[in-house]
Design an enzyme around this catalytic site. Structure first.
Site, mmCIF file in Angstrom:
data_model
loop_
_atom_site.group_PDB
_atom_site.id
_atom_site.type_symbol
_atom_site.label_atom_id
_atom_site.label_comp_id
_atom_site.label_asym_id
_atom_site.label_seq_id
_atom_site.Cartn_x
_atom_site.Cartn_y
_atom_site.Cartn_z
ATOM 1 C CG HIS A 309 -2.070 0.923 1.076
ATOM 2 N ND1 HIS A 309 -1.979 2.276 1.336
ATOM 3 C CD2 HIS A 309 -3.334 0.700 0.641
ATOM 4 C CE1 HIS A 309 -3.147 2.838 1.077
ATOM 5 N NE2 HIS A 309 -3.991 1.909 0.642
ATOM 6 C CG ASP A 366 -8.443 -4.414 -2.811
ATOM 7 O OD1 ASP A 366 -9.654 -4.231 -2.641
ATOM 8 O OD2 ASP A 366 -7.682 -3.549 -3.273
#
Ligand code: CMC
Length: 436
Positions: A309, A366
């Site tokens: 991320h 996700d």
């Protein structure tokens, strides 16, 4: 909290620039370079905007090192436990959790806008059955501006509120119709007696010929998923919504662009890519060893999807909630999913492997969300649409905040030109073929 100086000094040639430092609520600092070009003639270069703050915002706070996510100051964990998605929408849009009366009014507003204009429904029939639902949703959201011409002026506060209620109410209908069209089933009318998530499940899975009962376990899990996706400050799709809106484009146009930006596999599209990856690994039967090797060998286009991320350099707090929720949902529904075992095994391998450890790569939102969507019965190509459904209030809140911010100017980055210097025009008959 670290103490920040009130300015930074930049030495450029024989000039010394005093650049003011802006400090946020949680002591994060930004060096204000707005005078830079005027004073020095130079610009900053920051590919991917890794070091660039585009705005001040009072909506969402993330501490990527500590794994903290708060909407309007309230920790995501508490909102997931105690709020509904519509309460969270209200919080993001208006800054406070609603009172009972405010929530009733807001919910009624949303409920009375769930139907699509019958002419909007005709749009779906012209899309190919195999059209990706993200493309369909973006097209239909953009088309809404043709049905609501009064919504064109972003400065009209009353119209802004009406458009906000309209799109929050209608996106579940649009999303479900994109699915129904793909499988050739008739569109169901929304049911305003249901809560937000139950209505969406009804739109997706009911048919005119059978009774369909919404499973409260599924509706609650879905509501939680939507809350977890509701905002994430200046990510790619939100920045797109703000950028499009900064030109004065209407809310529907800006949101349609946001859906398109979300679609990419490095952003919202990662949730379907994760399940496809887990499926391939499951079928290979080697526990992911070959895939992990390909990731670490940096084979082109291969990444551990659902990992890493830009902001989180520790465990994404949304991923830890979702991991627990995946187990809870599967247990309550008395279902099992071999892909969950694959995911857990991959996570364990990655968290011990120096490639991932050195780069601070942890599971993101996700990694587990797709497994819950699967348990709910949502098809893989609809996963990113689910992300859009959740992210919608965040996009709108950010768009509205931008419209109200006196510091807003049209988003227009600059560049360093690296092409040819001025050269002569060559007439057609004298041109040589282009070399690859
Ligand atoms: N698998 C393997 N290597 C990775 C991964 C990954 N998933 N993510 C990052 N890296 C490596 C990357 O190769 C680079 O290595 P090096 O420094 O040796 O060149 C380093 O880690 C930093 O990566 P980056 O691409 O420069 O980081 P970024 O901040 O630009 O990208 C990201 C962030 C999310 C796009 C990236 O981590 C990624 O591609 N992840 C997989 C896709 C994914 O799961 N996306 C969903 C993000 S969360 C939800 C959302 O916001 O939409």
């Amino acid at each position: 909290m670290p103490a920040h100086p009130d300015h930074a000094e930049l030495h450029y040639g024989d000039k010394v620039l005093k650049l003011p430092v802006t400090v946020g609520t949680e002591a994060e600092a930004g060096i204000d370079i707005s005078s830079l070009r005027k004073e020095t003639g130079a610009i900053t270069l920051d590919p991917g905007y890794v070091n660039t703050g585009s705005c001040e915002s009072a909506i969402t706070y993330i501490d990527g090192e500590k794994g903290i996510l708060r909407y309007r100051g309230i920790p995501i964990e508490e909102l997931c436990e105690r709020s509904t998605f519509l309460e969270v929408c209200y919080l993001l849009l208006y800054g406070e959790l609603p009172t009972k009366d405010e929530l009733d009014d807001f919910t009624n507003d949303i409920r009375t806008h769930t139907m699509l204009h019958e002419d909007v429904k005709r749009f779906f029939s012209v899309f190919p059955k195999k059209a990706h639902p993200m493309a369909v949703c973006a097209a239909v959201i953009g088309a809404l501006s043709t049905f609501y011409p009064k919504s064109m002026d972003p400065r009209d506060h009353k119209q802004r509120d009406i458009s906000t209620a309209r799109i929050i109410a209608k996106l579940p209908t649009i999303a479900a119709y994109s699915f129904k069209h793909s499988i050739g089933q008739p569109f169901m009318y929304p049911q305003n007696k249901f809560d937000y998530s139950s209505n969406f499940l009804h739109l997706m899975f009911a048919t005119p010929t059978e009774d369909y009962e919404v499973d409260p376990v599924i509706a609650k899990a879905l509501d939680k998923l939507l809350i977890l996706h509701a905002d994430h400050e200046q990510n790619c799709s939100t920045s797109t919504v703000r950028m499009v809106g900064s030109s004065g484009a209407n809310m529907f146009a800006s949101l349609s662009a946001g859906v398109m930006a979300l679609w990419g596999p490095l952003h919202g599209g990662a949730n379907s890519a994760v399940v496809e990856m887990l499926q391939r690994i499951h079928e290979s039967g080697d526990g992911g060893r070959a895939y992990m090797q390909a990731v670490k060998d940096r084979k082109e286009g291969i990444r551990l999807m659902g990992f890493g991320h830009r902001v989180y350099k520790s465990y994404d707090p949304r991923a830890s909630i979702l991991k627990t929720t995946t187990y809870e949902v599967l247990e309550k529904l008395k279902k099992s999913n071999p892909l969950l075992d694959v995911a857990v095994e991959l996570e364990e391998i990655a968290l011990k492997d120096s490639y991932f450890v050195e780069r601070n790569l942890y599971p993101n939102v996700d990694f587990y969300s797709g497994l819950i969507y699967q348990a709910i019965g949502i098809p893989v190509n609809m996963f990113t649409v689910m992300f859009a459904l959740g992210r919608l209030p965040g996009w709108i809140a950010q768009w509205r905040e931008m419209q109200n911010d006196p510091a807003t100017r049209i988003s227009r980055p600059r560049q360093i030109y690296t092409g040819s210097a001025k050269r002569a025009y060559v007439p057609l008959e004298k041109r040589s073929p282009r070399r690859e």
